[in-house]
Design a protein around this motif. Structure first.
Motif, PDB file in Angstrom:
ATOM      1  N   TYR A   1     -43.486  -4.963 -24.534  1.00  0.00           N
ATOM      2  CA  TYR A   1     -42.655  -3.507 -24.704  1.00  0.00           C
ATOM      3  C   TYR A   1     -41.772  -4.775 -25.366  1.00  0.00           C
ATOM      4  N   SER A   2     -40.967  -4.335 -26.181  1.00  0.00           N
ATOM      5  CA  SER A   2     -40.063  -4.716 -27.098  1.00  0.00           C
ATOM      6  C   SER A   2     -38.475  -4.877 -26.691  1.00  0.00           C
TER       7      SER A   2
ATOM      8  N   ASP B   1     -36.031  -1.633 -27.060  1.00  0.00           N
ATOM      9  CA  ASP B   1     -36.537  -0.157 -27.130  1.00  0.00           C
ATOM     10  C   ASP B   1     -35.452  -0.496 -26.212  1.00  0.00           C
TER      11      ASP B   1
ATOM     12  N   VAL C   1     -36.266   1.790 -22.643  1.00  0.00           N
ATOM     13  CA  VAL C   1     -36.986   1.359 -20.617  1.00  0.00           C
ATOM     14  C   VAL C   1     -36.185   0.809 -19.910  1.00  0.00           C
TER      15      VAL C   1
ATOM     16  N   PRO D   1     -37.116  -4.177 -17.938  1.00  0.00           N
ATOM     17  CA  PRO D   1     -37.037  -3.331 -17.978  1.00  0.00           C
ATOM     18  C   PRO D   1     -37.779  -2.398 -17.196  1.00  0.00           C
TER      19      PRO D   1
ATOM     20  N   ASN E   1     -40.046  -0.718 -14.690  1.00  0.00           N
ATOM     21  CA  ASN E   1     -41.870  -0.936 -15.182  1.00  0.00           C
ATOM     22  C   ASN E   1     -42.420  -0.019 -14.388  1.00  0.00           C
TER      23      ASN E   1
ATOM     24  N   LYS F   1     -53.926   0.185 -20.698  1.00  0.00           N
ATOM     25  CA  LYS F   1     -52.952   0.379 -19.987  1.00  0.00           C
ATOM     26  C   LYS F   1     -52.263   0.718 -18.973  1.00  0.00           C
TER      27      LYS F   1
ATOM     28  N   VAL G   1     -42.468   0.769 -18.767  1.00  0.00           N
ATOM     29  CA  VAL G   1     -43.276  -0.584 -19.234  1.00  0.00           C
ATOM     30  C   VAL G   1     -44.670  -1.192 -18.069  1.00  0.00           C
TER      31      VAL G   1
END
Length: 542
Positions: free
Chosen positions: A29-30, A33, A36, A59, A61, A281, A337
């Motif tokens: 993940y970024s 972002d 999230v 983040p 999850n 994913k 994420v």
């Protein structure tokens, strides 16, 4: 028909390998972002992006839910029979990149069948409060098998068996073992292990009566040293009235332990280990082995140890059971994420090092204010006068060490005995003695007790001891202005060895001239190949 099965299996393996390969190419993940990041952690996230806090917020999850099935076996007094099957269902949540909690429900059936006969089964009979035999055991040990008081009559034997239904609900702490990686961003599998506590429900039954309702006649079956395990079991299964009804309740804890329905309830502890393979994913396939310990010796309905004929004692160990399962797991959650055990926490740090987007870097500067050719960031003398030669650090050169830069020195090499000098770098040498008569020739005796310097390996730098020795040499030269010295090294015949010798001689002369104030014309040096110890430099009087 067999070839079609093999083709189907190969096709499945190829699909699994391709899916796993695709899964490895997925990204994490970024940190930019914010969708999230949960609201309660947004203040930390804002501080991070304002460069007032070093760490990005954790983040949100996904949750993992999974179902699976596998084989169950009990480790007890009666050998287990496999395969027996069961299933599991769980929900799991990560609380960090390493640790997660899982709530798991397991239900299964385990079976066992002894292949060696037992004679000491009298105490296995289920009794009521009046010590009377009850249930199926009354038939199991009826006739010649027990006397009127319920005691076994010698000479008969049985082969213990059981069928146990197990149910378990446990909360487990799970630790991920391989998601922190320093040389690889992603991996298609996840290793984990852990343990937990829970509650186990079990109900054990035995197959005591045949299809005709009568107890099995085991006496004619030879076992132990007379038959192999397989042969004995085949004889048992080949009895005319043999069935698989498991109609009789095995010995249990009765009212001494809490029950739910006809299941005995016991606390339990679990250890586990497994490996999960990422398919996408949101989907992964896991193989897991779980072993559960229960403080109870009746999971297999048997707790008496065979001893001498006519005697039986309680066993001291407790039963446990094992579940080997294959489960299909799904990740659930929007604007989240992947579960953190699939992510590498070093991803962001390595990404930022390779392609900085957030870190504050100093603004590069290529200015040279004094124009001496050395950047201001590296210049130790930022205001060097124009047209003055400098060294690599931007400091003006002073060859004779008289304190006047070369660019202003009208006497570039001032002898030591003519120093100190004036503002132009010109020294005042002492007047020669004059007399009417021709002075007698005097022989000046220069010191000869100069030291030798030692170096280690191919080092060319001066140690503290070497500098101290050179200070004593300079003192003697200053006390004897007409004397000079030579510096001699003894390298090998190779060019590399001679280059080391030259650098050592240069370092010694530079220290005498630039630091200790000795005139350069009073110091000579030479490298004499194979003339002595390669790590020793001699200082001699000229």
């Amino acid at each position: 028909m067999a070839s079609k099965k093999y083709k189907l299996l190969l096709g499945f393996l190829a699909l699994f390998a391709a899916t796993a390969t695709f899964a490895q190419s997925g990204s994490g993940y970024s940190a930019s972002d914010s969708s999230v990041i949960p609201a309660k952690r947004m203040p930390q996230h804002n501080e991070f992006w304002n460069n007032t806090y070093n760490f990005p917020a954790k983040p949100r999850n996904m949750w993992e839910v999974g179902v699976g099935g596998g084989m169950f076996t009990i480790s007890g007094d009666v050998p287990s029979v496999i395969p027996t099957f069961g299933f599991e269902a769980h929900v799991r949540k990560a609380f960090g990149y390493i640790f997660s909690l899982r709530l798991q429900y397991v239900q299964g059936v385990a079976k066992g069948q002894a292949w060696q006969g037992s004679y000491n089964y009298g105490k296995n009979i289920a009794r009521d409060d009046n010590n009377n035999v009850v249930g199926g055991f009354a038939k199991y040990y009826s006739g010649n098998y027990v006397d009127g008081a319920g005691n076994k009559t010698a000479g008969q034997k049985v082969f213990y068996n059981y069928k146990t239904q197990l149910k378990d609900l446990s909360l487990q702490g799970i630790f991920t073992l391989n998601n922190i990686r320093f040389h690889k961003a992603k991996t298609g599998f996840n290793l984990y292990g852990g343990g937990g506590i829970g509650a186990t429900l079990y109900k054990a039954k035995i197959n005591a009566l045949g299809s005709d309702g009568e107890a099995y006649a085991f006496d004619d079956i030879l076992d132990g040293t007379h038959k192999t395990r397989k042969t004995t079991l085949d004889l048992i299964r080949g009895l005319p009235n043999h069935d698989k009804t498991y109609e009789t309740d095995a010995e249990n804890q009765g009212s001494r332990r809490p029950k739910i329905g006809d299941y005995t309830l016991k606390p339990s502890g679990t250890i586990l280990a497994g490996v999960a393979f990422k398919l996408s994913k949101r989907v992964n396939l896991a193989i897991e082995d779980r072993h559960t310990f229960v403080k109870d010796d009746l999971l297999d309905g048997q707790r008496w140890q065979e001893h001498a004929f006519g005697d039986a004692v309680l066993t001291r160990d407790f039963d446990s059971y094992n579940a080997l399962t294959l489960s299909l797991n799904f990740n659930l959650g929007a604007k989240s994420v992947e579960p953190l055990w699939w992510l590498n926490p070093l991803d962001y740090a390595y990404s930022e090092l390779n392609n900085p987007k957030h870190m504050k870097l100093p603004k590069p500067s290529f200015e040279d204010a004094d124009g001496d050719g050395v950047l201001d960031a590296l210049d130790r003398e930022p205001n060097t006068p124009a047209n003055c030669p400098v060294d690599t650090h931007g400091v003006t050169k002073d060859t004779d060490g008289d304190g006047v830069p070369d660019c202003k020195d009208k006497q570039l090499i001032t002898p030591t005995d003519c120093q100190p000098v004036d503002a132009d770098g010109v020294g005042k040498c002492p007047d020669p003695a004059c007399c009417t008569a021709k002075p007698a020739t005097t022989v000046v005796e220069c010191p000869t007790d100069y030291p030798s310097l030692s170096f280690k390996g191919v080092s060319t730098s001066l140690s503290a001891d070497a500098k101290a020795l050179l200070s004593s040499v300079a003192a003697k030269l200053k006390a004897n202005p007409t004397c000079s010295i030579s510096i001699t090294g003894y390298p090998g015949a190779s060019k590399a060895a001679q280059a080391v010798c030259s650098k050592r001689n240069d370092a010694i002369k530079a220290y005498l001239v630039e630091t200790l104030g000795i005139s350069a014309d009073r110091v000579t040096f030479d490298c004499s190949v194979d003339g002595g110890d390669v790590n020793t430099v001699d200082i001699k009087a000229n």
